[in-house]
Scaffold this motif. Structure first.
Motif, PDB file in Angstrom:
ATOM      1  N   MET A 170       0.834  -1.202   0.000  1.00 40.90           N
ATOM      2  CA  MET A 170       0.000   0.000   0.000  1.00 40.90           C
ATOM      3  C   MET A 170       0.871   1.255   0.000  1.00 40.90           C
ATOM      4  SD  MET A 170      -3.050  -0.776   2.718  1.00 40.90           S
ATOM      5  CE  MET A 170      -3.938  -2.323   2.736  1.00 40.90           C
ATOM      6  N   SER A 171       0.391   2.302  -0.638  1.00 43.03           N
ATOM      7  CA  SER A 171       1.097   3.567  -0.623  1.00 43.03           C
ATOM      8  C   SER A 171       0.973   4.212   0.751  1.00 43.03           C
ATOM      9  CB  SER A 171       0.516   4.495  -1.692  1.00 43.03           C
ATOM     10  OG  SER A 171       0.929   5.819  -1.479  1.00 43.03           O
ATOM     11  N   ALA A 172       2.121   4.575   1.333  1.00 45.08           N
ATOM     12  CA  ALA A 172       2.106   5.197   2.661  1.00 45.08           C
ATOM     13  C   ALA A 172       1.332   6.507   2.642  1.00 45.08           C
ATOM     14  CB  ALA A 172       3.541   5.426   3.135  1.00 45.08           C
ATOM     15  N   ALA A 173       1.450   7.250   1.539  1.00 44.85           N
ATOM     16  CA  ALA A 173       0.752   8.534   1.445  1.00 44.85           C
ATOM     17  C   ALA A 173      -0.758   8.335   1.435  1.00 44.85           C
ATOM     18  CB  ALA A 173       1.197   9.274   0.185  1.00 44.85           C
ATOM     19  N   ARG A 174      -1.217   7.272   0.787  1.00 44.03           N
ATOM     20  CA  ARG A 174      -2.656   7.013   0.716  1.00 44.03           C
ATOM     21  C   ARG A 174      -3.188   6.559   2.076  1.00 44.03           C
ATOM     22  NH1 ARG A 174      -2.848   3.070  -4.339  1.00 44.03           N
ATOM     23  NH2 ARG A 174      -5.123   3.313  -4.236  1.00 44.03           N
ATOM     24  N   VAL A 175      -2.409   5.755   2.770  1.00 50.09           N
ATOM     25  CA  VAL A 175      -2.793   5.354   4.128  1.00 50.09           C
ATOM     26  C   VAL A 175      -2.855   6.577   5.036  1.00 50.09           C
ATOM     27  CG1 VAL A 175      -2.083   4.059   6.163  1.00 50.09           C
ATOM     28  CG2 VAL A 175      -1.886   3.014   3.893  1.00 50.09           C
ATOM     29  N   THR A 176      -1.861   7.433   4.908  1.00 56.26           N
ATOM     30  CA  THR A 176      -1.831   8.653   5.714  1.00 56.26           C
ATOM     31  C   THR A 176      -3.045   9.530   5.425  1.00 56.26           C
ATOM     32  OG1 THR A 176       0.585   8.626   5.795  1.00 56.26           O
ATOM     33  CG2 THR A 176      -0.505  10.733   6.233  1.00 56.26           C
ATOM     34  N   ALA A 177      -3.434   9.610   4.152  1.00 56.08           N
ATOM     35  CA  ALA A 177      -4.603  10.414   3.782  1.00 56.08           C
ATOM     36  C   ALA A 177      -5.871   9.863   4.434  1.00 56.08           C
ATOM     37  CB  ALA A 177      -4.755  10.440   2.265  1.00 56.08           C
ATOM     38  N   GLY A 178      -5.999   8.538   4.461  1.00 52.88           N
ATOM     39  CA  GLY A 178      -7.169   7.934   5.085  1.00 52.88           C
ATOM     40  C   GLY A 178      -7.208   8.170   6.579  1.00 52.88           C
ATOM     41  N   ARG A 179      -6.067   8.045   7.221  1.00 53.71           N
ATOM     42  CA  ARG A 179      -6.014   8.257   8.670  1.00 53.71           C
ATOM     43  C   ARG A 179      -6.242   9.727   9.016  1.00 53.71           C
ATOM     44  NH1 ARG A 179      -0.788   4.293   9.806  1.00 53.71           N
ATOM     45  NH2 ARG A 179      -1.956   2.320   9.687  1.00 53.71           N
ATOM     46  N   ALA A 180      -5.752  10.619   8.163  1.00 51.77           N
ATOM     47  CA  ALA A 180      -5.985  12.047   8.391  1.00 51.77           C
ATOM     48  C   ALA A 180      -7.471  12.375   8.271  1.00 51.77           C
ATOM     49  CB  ALA A 180      -5.175  12.874   7.399  1.00 51.77           C
ATOM     50  N   ALA A 181      -8.140  11.725   7.315  1.00 49.22           N
ATOM     51  CA  ALA A 181      -9.585  11.928   7.166  1.00 49.22           C
ATOM     52  C   ALA A 181     -10.325  11.433   8.407  1.00 49.22           C
ATOM     53  CB  ALA A 181     -10.085  11.197   5.924  1.00 49.22           C
ATOM     54  N   ARG A 182      -9.853  10.322   8.981  1.00 44.02           N
ATOM     55  CA  ARG A 182     -10.491   9.795  10.192  1.00 44.02           C
ATOM     56  C   ARG A 182     -10.288  10.736  11.373  1.00 44.02           C
ATOM     57  NH1 ARG A 182      -7.977   4.760  12.906  1.00 44.02           N
ATOM     58  NH2 ARG A 182      -7.708   4.145  10.732  1.00 44.02           N
ATOM     59  N   LYS A 183      -9.150  11.395  11.398  1.00 48.75           N
ATOM     60  CA  LYS A 183      -8.901  12.356  12.474  1.00 48.75           C
ATOM     61  C   LYS A 183      -9.830  13.557  12.339  1.00 48.75           C
ATOM     62  CE  LYS A 183      -5.122  14.720  14.865  1.00 48.75           C
ATOM     63  NZ  LYS A 183      -3.656  14.983  14.878  1.00 48.75           N
ATOM     64  N   ARG A 184     -10.067  13.989  11.091  1.00 46.09           N
ATOM     65  CA  ARG A 184     -10.976  15.117  10.860  1.00 46.09           C
ATOM     66  C   ARG A 184     -12.418  14.736  11.176  1.00 46.09           C
ATOM     67  NH1 ARG A 184      -7.949  15.424   6.099  1.00 46.09           N
ATOM     68  NH2 ARG A 184      -9.680  14.457   4.964  1.00 46.09           N
ATOM     69  N   THR A 185     -12.798  13.535  10.747  1.00 46.64           N
ATOM     70  CA  THR A 185     -14.171  13.063  10.963  1.00 46.64           C
ATOM     71  C   THR A 185     -14.109  11.673  11.580  1.00 46.64           C
ATOM     72  OG1 THR A 185     -14.868  14.270   8.978  1.00 46.64           O
ATOM     73  CG2 THR A 185     -16.429  12.674   9.902  1.00 46.64           C
ATOM     74  N   PRO A 186     -14.073  11.575  12.892  1.00 49.61           N
ATOM     75  CA  PRO A 186     -14.005  10.262  13.549  1.00 49.61           C
ATOM     76  C   PRO A 186     -15.173   9.372  13.139  1.00 49.61           C
ATOM     77  CG  PRO A 186     -13.566  12.026  15.115  1.00 49.61           C
ATOM     78  CD  PRO A 186     -14.044  12.686  13.860  1.00 49.61           C
ATOM     79  N   LEU A 187     -14.949   8.077  13.182  1.00 50.88           N
ATOM     80  CA  LEU A 187     -15.943   7.117  12.708  1.00 50.88           C
ATOM     81  C   LEU A 187     -17.263   7.211  13.464  1.00 50.88           C
ATOM     82  CD1 LEU A 187     -13.580   4.045  12.237  1.00 50.88           C
ATOM     83  CD2 LEU A 187     -14.499   5.531  10.454  1.00 50.88           C
ATOM     84  N   ASP A 188     -17.199   7.474  14.753  1.00 50.04           N
ATOM     85  CA  ASP A 188     -18.446   7.493  15.521  1.00 50.04           C
ATOM     86  C   ASP A 188     -19.332   8.690  15.170  1.00 50.04           C
ATOM     87  OD1 ASP A 188     -16.985   9.496  16.752  1.00 50.04           O
ATOM     88  OD2 ASP A 188     -16.717   8.395  18.633  1.00 50.04           O
ATOM     89  N   ARG A 189     -18.804   9.660  14.430  1.00 52.05           N
ATOM     90  CA  ARG A 189     -19.627  10.792  14.008  1.00 52.05           C
ATOM     91  C   ARG A 189     -20.598  10.408  12.887  1.00 52.05           C
ATOM     92  NH1 ARG A 189     -17.104  16.326  12.852  1.00 52.05           N
ATOM     93  NH2 ARG A 189     -19.307  16.863  13.159  1.00 52.05           N
ATOM     94  N   HIS A 190     -20.425   9.209  12.335  1.00 54.14           N
ATOM     95  CA  HIS A 190     -21.369   8.726  11.320  1.00 54.14           C
ATOM     96  C   HIS A 190     -22.574   8.040  11.957  1.00 54.14           C
ATOM     97  CE1 HIS A 190     -18.748   9.659   7.984  1.00 54.14           C
ATOM     98  NE2 HIS A 190     -17.756   8.991   8.543  1.00 54.14           N
ATOM     99  N   GLY A 191     -22.710   8.128  13.261  1.00 52.67           N
ATOM    100  CA  GLY A 191     -23.762   7.415  13.975  1.00 52.67           C
ATOM    101  C   GLY A 191     -25.139   8.008  13.781  1.00 52.67           C
ATOM    102  N   VAL A 192     -25.854   8.188  14.851  1.00 50.09           N
ATOM    103  CA  VAL A 192     -27.272   8.565  14.813  1.00 50.09           C
ATOM    104  C   VAL A 192     -27.516   9.773  13.907  1.00 50.09           C
ATOM    105  CG1 VAL A 192     -29.223   9.350  16.203  1.00 50.09           C
ATOM    106  CG2 VAL A 192     -27.660   7.617  17.107  1.00 50.09           C
ATOM    107  N   PHE A 193     -28.511   9.651  13.037  1.00 46.76           N
ATOM    108  CA  PHE A 193     -28.885  10.755  12.156  1.00 46.76           C
ATOM    109  C   PHE A 193     -29.507  11.876  12.973  1.00 46.76           C
ATOM    110  CE2 PHE A 193     -32.380  12.730   9.631  1.00 46.76           C
ATOM    111  CZ  PHE A 193     -31.574  13.483   8.789  1.00 46.76           C
TER     112      PHE A 193
END
Length: 456
Positions: free
Chosen positions: A1-24
């Motif tokens: 895997m490209s390290a830059a692409r992994v970093t981009a995904g983790r940076a996105a998770r930091k901006r929008t944590p997974l639990d923020r996709h919860g209750v509408f």
């Protein structure tokens, strides 16, 4: 895997944590869902609108199927990952199904791309899982059973994306859900049910549709009337208007021909126009202009039935900032009209597509220019009836849809970044399950409001 692409995904998770996709959580100024649905009808065929309302009033799930625009308006108000892929735009359970590949294999895939548009990957996943929650409620499943189904479906998407992240571009591109291969991995009971659905799909051919939908009157083969669902053009318009409309359809088919590959143009040229009829399709699409066109080659035993369907703007195009900012490079937003958008998105997301899939733009007899896309009416087309499923069956089907959706997203989006964003834990699974249940409740309330507003 490209390290830059992994970093981009983790940076996105930091901006929008997974639990923020919860209750509408709808905003205080949420637009009226009934207004959104009715606003779509401004350019639709007036005499078909009551039928659209009737179909959407039938159940919360039926309303949900026809209310993609409502959910698009809701999704844009929710936290987003910012990881853009080509979206189906309307990835509910009933927009997956069976059809024939050009190699005459029965495959399972997404099969409706009217709303395709680039956008955050999770929008499609939320659309799918909310439909699963509604299907479970419609079947009388308890909350615990529904939770298991939703968690497994979200997990399947996450784990499939992780698997595709480690694969080569060509391996991802060639991946598909071949029904015969799927059957080999099923237990006896599920194998029997899948074989039954597959046998029914294989019987739904163009020739079968030809025999069912056409008749001979005064020695001439034509499309049989079944109003309001199917109305031959000869019954629909006075002769002068009919001749003008047929000329426009011939012009559309001539222009559409240029969107086919050269070998398929040669095949298409073997057929000649015979008849056409207006057809009612779907739930949310009722009232749009849709025609079936009958062509034959050597004689009446060698038919081709094409569906010519109007393509309007994607509901996502009006709901997202991508409409103003422009799509991500390489994604399909339709540079040659809305028909092109649908076809380009379909070719990008499907593992294999109809050999007669194409598009064109043509002026109508009312003077308005409209976009259309074209495909075969039936080619081993089959659907899976969720109404008859028990919790185990719906879970298996939801997981198959999730795998299929992840594969479609992996073809166009940055699968490495998306996989890194989703991570290895079940936080995404739990958040999406919570969202699905809360949005299903909201959709049930919207359905009640719609029934009251459109009461006959």
């Amino acid at each position: 895997m490209s390290a830059a692409r992994v970093t981009a995904g983790r940076a996105a998770r930091k901006r929008t944590p997974l639990d923020r996709h919860g209750v509408f959580q709808p905003p205080a100024d949420r637009p009226d869902p009934v207004d959104i649905v009715l606003a779509q009808e401004k350019d639709r065929i007036p005499e078909l609108l009551n039928l659209r309302h009737e179909r959407m009033r039938a159940s919360p799930l039926a309303f949900y199927r026809g209310a993609a625009a409502v959910m698009a308006a809701d999704l844009v108000t929710q936290p987003g990952s910012g990881l853009v892929t080509q979206l189906c735009g309307d990835a509910h359970l009933y927009n997956f199904g069976l059809f024939a590949s050009p190699e005459r294999r029965l495959v399972f895939d997404l099969n409706d791309f009217d709303e395709t548009w680039p956008g955050p990957f999770e929008w499609d996943v939320k659309r799918l899982l909310a439909s699963v929650a509604l299907a479970g409620r419609a079947n009388g499943f308890g909350r615990r059973d529904r939770a298991v189904i939703l968690l497994r479906a979200a997990r399947r998407y996450r784990e499939t994306m992780a698997a595709f992240a480690g694969m080569s571009e060509l391996d991802v591109w060639y991946a598909r859900a071949d029904v015969d291969d799927l059957v080999e991995r099923l237990d006896h009971d599920r194998r029997r049910k899948v074989l039954q659905v597959g046998a029914k799909a294989r019987g739904r051919t163009g020739l079968q549709a030809y025999r069912k939908l056409t008749t001979v009157v005064d020695g001439r083969r034509g499309i049989a009337a079944d109003p309001p669902l199917l109305v031959p053009v000869s019954d629909l318009l006075p002769e002068l208007d009919r001749l003008q409309l047929e000329d426009r359809i011939r012009a559309l088919l001539a222009g559409y021909r240029s969107t086919l590959a050269e070998d398929r143009r040669h095949l298409f040229d073997a057929f000649r126009y015979v008849d056409m009829a207006r057809k009612v399709v779907g739930v949310g699409s009722v009232g749009t202009r849709c025609w079936i066109v009958l062509l034959t080659a050597r004689d009446d035993t060698d038919p081709l039935l094409l569906q010519v369907k109007e393509a309007g703007p994607s509901v996502l195009a009006t709901a997202t900032v991508w409409a103003a900012a422009g799509p991500a490079p390489g994604l399909a937003a339709g540079t040659d009209g809305e028909g092109h958008r649908v076809v380009a998105g379909q070719r990008l997301m499907q593992a294999t597509s109809d050999i007669f899939l194409g598009w064109h733009r043509v002026p109508g007899i009312d003077g308005r220019t409209r976009d259309f896309y074209v495909r075969q009416l039936r080619d081993w087309k089959g659907s899976v009836p969720t109404e008859e499923m028990n919790p185990r069956g719906l879970r298996a089907y939801a997981e198959l849809c999730s795998w299929t959706l992840a594969r479609a997203h992996a073809r166009s989006g940055d699968r490495v970044a998306i996989a890194a964003y989703l991570g290895d834990s079940d936080r995404f699974d739990r958040a999406l399950a919570e969202f699905a249940e809360s949005y299903a409740t909201r959709s049930e309330l919207d359905h009640i409001a719609f029934r009251a507003a459109t009461k006959p």
